[in-house]
Design an enzyme around this catalytic site. Structure first.
Site, mmCIF file in Angstrom:
data_model
loop_
_atom_site.group_PDB
_atom_site.id
_atom_site.type_symbol
_atom_site.label_atom_id
_atom_site.label_comp_id
_atom_site.label_asym_id
_atom_site.label_seq_id
_atom_site.Cartn_x
_atom_site.Cartn_y
_atom_site.Cartn_z
ATOM 1 N N ARG A 73 0.835 -1.212 0.000
ATOM 2 C CA ARG A 73 0.000 0.000 0.000
ATOM 3 C C ARG A 73 0.868 1.260 0.000
ATOM 4 O O ARG A 73 0.546 2.248 -0.662
ATOM 5 C CB ARG A 73 -0.935 -0.012 1.222
ATOM 6 C CG ARG A 73 -2.104 -0.973 1.032
ATOM 7 C CD ARG A 73 -3.031 -0.980 2.239
ATOM 8 N NE ARG A 73 -3.581 0.314 2.560
ATOM 9 C CZ ARG A 73 -4.164 0.612 3.723
ATOM 10 N NH1 ARG A 73 -4.284 -0.306 4.648
ATOM 11 N NH2 ARG A 73 -4.645 1.812 3.947
ATOM 12 N N GLN A 104 -8.987 10.429 8.367
ATOM 13 C CA GLN A 104 -8.900 8.998 8.687
ATOM 14 C C GLN A 104 -7.873 8.333 7.772
ATOM 15 O O GLN A 104 -7.582 7.158 7.916
ATOM 16 C CB GLN A 104 -10.259 8.335 8.451
ATOM 17 C CG GLN A 104 -11.361 8.880 9.330
ATOM 18 C CD GLN A 104 -12.725 8.399 8.841
ATOM 19 O OE1 GLN A 104 -13.202 7.337 9.233
ATOM 20 N NE2 GLN A 104 -13.354 9.156 7.966
ATOM 21 N N HIS A 122 -6.043 7.822 12.221
ATOM 22 C CA HIS A 122 -5.785 6.383 12.036
ATOM 23 C C HIS A 122 -4.315 6.091 11.745
ATOM 24 O O HIS A 122 -3.998 5.007 11.264
ATOM 25 C CB HIS A 122 -6.669 5.822 10.918
ATOM 26 C CG HIS A 122 -8.133 5.780 11.289
ATOM 27 N ND1 HIS A 122 -9.136 5.517 10.384
ATOM 28 C CD2 HIS A 122 -8.752 5.968 12.477
ATOM 29 C CE1 HIS A 122 -10.313 5.544 10.999
ATOM 30 N NE2 HIS A 122 -10.111 5.831 12.272
ATOM 31 N N CYS A 130 7.211 -0.096 17.304
ATOM 32 C CA CYS A 130 7.579 -1.409 17.806
ATOM 33 C C CYS A 130 6.319 -2.116 18.295
ATOM 34 O O CYS A 130 5.527 -1.549 19.056
ATOM 35 C CB CYS A 130 8.589 -1.245 18.932
ATOM 36 S SG CYS A 130 8.997 -2.817 19.700
ATOM 37 N N CYS A 150 12.987 -3.741 15.639
ATOM 38 C CA CYS A 150 13.079 -2.485 16.386
ATOM 39 C C CYS A 150 14.544 -2.230 16.751
ATOM 40 O O CYS A 150 15.191 -3.113 17.333
ATOM 41 C CB CYS A 150 12.219 -2.594 17.641
ATOM 42 S SG CYS A 150 12.456 -1.230 18.797
ATOM 43 N N THR A 191 -16.048 10.047 3.101
ATOM 44 C CA THR A 191 -16.048 8.971 4.097
ATOM 45 C C THR A 191 -17.426 8.329 4.154
ATOM 46 O O THR A 191 -18.447 9.011 4.038
ATOM 47 C CB THR A 191 -15.616 9.465 5.501
ATOM 48 O OG1 THR A 191 -15.795 8.392 6.433
ATOM 49 C CG2 THR A 191 -16.366 10.695 5.965
ATOM 50 N N ALA A 234 -15.134 14.889 -4.681
ATOM 51 C CA ALA A 234 -14.453 15.951 -3.938
ATOM 52 C C ALA A 234 -13.531 16.759 -4.851
ATOM 53 O O ALA A 234 -13.426 17.980 -4.705
ATOM 54 C CB ALA A 234 -13.654 15.345 -2.793
HETATM 55 P P1 OAD Z 1 -14.753 3.969 2.865
HETATM 56 O O1 OAD Z 1 -14.152 3.133 1.786
HETATM 57 O O2 OAD Z 1 -15.576 3.305 3.902
HETATM 58 O O3 OAD Z 1 -15.651 5.102 2.208
HETATM 59 C C1 OAD Z 1 -15.188 5.889 1.139
HETATM 60 C C2 OAD Z 1 -16.275 6.895 0.787
HETATM 61 O O4 OAD Z 1 -15.753 7.770 -0.199
HETATM 62 C C3 OAD Z 1 -17.542 6.262 0.217
HETATM 63 O O5 OAD Z 1 -18.668 6.798 0.914
HETATM 64 C C4 OAD Z 1 -17.550 6.729 -1.248
HETATM 65 O O6 OAD Z 1 -18.869 6.951 -1.749
HETATM 66 C C5 OAD Z 1 -16.777 8.031 -1.144
HETATM 67 N N1 OAD Z 1 -16.117 8.468 -2.387
HETATM 68 C C6 OAD Z 1 -15.620 7.707 -3.397
HETATM 69 N N2 OAD Z 1 -15.048 8.476 -4.319
HETATM 70 C C7 OAD Z 1 -15.186 9.758 -3.913
HETATM 71 C C8 OAD Z 1 -14.802 11.027 -4.449
HETATM 72 N N3 OAD Z 1 -14.156 11.128 -5.618
HETATM 73 N N4 OAD Z 1 -15.109 12.144 -3.750
HETATM 74 C C9 OAD Z 1 -15.770 12.059 -2.571
HETATM 75 N N5 OAD Z 1 -16.154 10.889 -2.011
HETATM 76 C C10 OAD Z 1 -15.871 9.762 -2.673
HETATM 77 O O7 OAD Z 1 -13.534 4.807 3.526
HETATM 78 P P2 OAD Z 1 -13.505 5.571 4.932
HETATM 79 O O8 OAD Z 1 -14.803 6.185 5.252
HETATM 80 O O9 OAD Z 1 -12.296 6.432 4.878
HETATM 81 O O10 OAD Z 1 -9.744 2.414 8.927
HETATM 82 O O11 OAD Z 1 -13.236 4.375 5.913
HETATM 83 C C11 OAD Z 1 -13.031 4.651 7.264
HETATM 84 C C12 OAD Z 1 -12.007 3.714 7.851
HETATM 85 O O12 OAD Z 1 -12.388 2.369 7.587
HETATM 86 C C13 OAD Z 1 -10.633 3.817 7.236
HETATM 87 O O13 OAD Z 1 -9.844 4.848 7.809
HETATM 88 C C14 OAD Z 1 -10.044 2.470 7.521
HETATM 89 C C15 OAD Z 1 -11.223 1.604 7.167
HETATM 90 O O14 OAD Z 1 -11.257 0.353 7.806
HETATM 91 C C16 OAD Z 1 -8.647 1.819 9.363
HETATM 92 O O15 OAD Z 1 -7.862 1.249 8.618
HETATM 93 C C17 OAD Z 1 -8.469 1.913 10.838
#
Ligand code: OAD
Length: 254
Positions: A73, A104, A122, A130, A150, A191, A234
């Site tokens: 990644r 996030q 996050h 470590c 580490c 999000t 966005a």
């Molecule tokens: P998600 O994959 O859950 O959601 C992504 C959002 O972005 C969705 O609602 C899409 O509709 C939207 N989206 C896609 N393309 C877009 C664009 N061009 N402009 C605006 N919006 C768009 O991702 P997160 O909400 O970030 O956590 O997920 C939250 C957390 O869940 C992450 O930080 C990660 C994951 O498990 C950890 O790894 C701890």
């Protein structure tokens, strides 16, 4: 493709705002080619099982697999560039007296775009800590060992990101809650608004009287509660909003 119409009231309020907070998720980096998590087909959690890759138990079971997945990644993100959405948030930070960017995302693209006041809830793919001591390391050897060791205790290094079942870093979370509770305008951008405690922040903002603006091409559980819903990407909506609010002549644009 043209961006969604921008509500005149939002334009006026943003121009006058002194305190703005923004919460971003994976969607803001989608236009940079970084995969999101929950979208069908393309989302990381549609292709990979988080229980095998993003929990402390997974790391204990197979540290090499977990470290290498995060290394993959990291490499993808290294090849990506910040997009027009990231850059528009830099512009907003320049113009608003108190601006907090809560993310996030672990991809570091906001900082590469030039944002300054960033709270990473996050963690960050480009840091490691470590696993035994739970303390960050400055750097790590790029040798044959995977995961590397580490430099202090010889234990295994892990990515400095928040995994399922772990708590968020306390300092950034507190600062994010304060920013949400004191903002006049709160943006929730890209999000799915499903992962707590981040998903609670817009509600904290609403509870203290902020206008909450959602930018997302898809509805989320937050959508019914927001003050302004901007339905689209966005990378298109944010630059249009900045132009409309602050650029000479921008006010007349349709
Ligand atoms: P998600 O994959 O859950 O959601 C992504 C959002 O972005 C969705 O609602 C899409 O509709 C939207 N989206 C896609 N393309 C877009 C664009 N061009 N402009 C605006 N919006 C768009 O991702 P997160 O909400 O970030 O956590 O997920 C939250 C957390 O869940 C992450 O930080 C990660 C994951 O498990 C950890 O790894 C701890």
């Amino acid at each position: 493709m043209s961006a969604a119409p921008l509500p005149a009231e939002l334009v006026t309020r943003l121009r006058a705002a002194r305190r703005v907070a923004v919460l971003t998720g994976a969607g803001i980096s989608a236009e940079s080619g970084v995969p999101t998590f929950r979208e069908a087909q393309t989302g990381l959690w549609a292709r990979y099982n988080p229980e095998e890759l993003a929990t402390p138990e997974a790391f204990r079971r197979n540290p090499k697999l977990v470290w290498e997945w995060y290394a993959w990644r990291r490499e993808r993100v290294r090849q990506a560039e910040p997009n027009a959405g990231h850059r528009a948030l830099v512009e907003i930070e320049r113009r608003v007296p108190e601006f907090t960017l809560i993310t996030q995302n672990v991809d570091g693209l906001h900082r590469r775009a030039g944002s300054h006041n960033i709270l990473e809830l996050h963690g960050n793919l480009f840091r490691a800590k470590c696993f035994s001591e739970d303390r960050p390391v400055e750097s790590w050897p790029d040798g044959d060992e995977s995961p590397p060791r580490c430099p202090r205790c010889g234990g295994l290094l892990r990515p400095d990101v928040v995994w399922f079942g772990e708590t968020l870093p306390a300092g950034p979370l507190r600062a994010a809650e304060h920013a949400a509770a004191t903002a006049e305008i709160f943006f929730s951008i890209g999000t799915s608004a499903l992962v707590y405690p981040a998903a609670d922040l817009p509600f904290k903002a609403l509870a203290t009287g902020a206008a909450v603006v959602e930018i997302n091409p898809q509805p989320t559980p937050l959508s019914p509660h927001v003050t302004f819903s901007l339905n689209g990407a966005a990378g298109e909506i944010l630059p249009a909003l900045v132009a409309r609010v602050w650029e000479p002549g921008g006010q007349q644009r349709p």
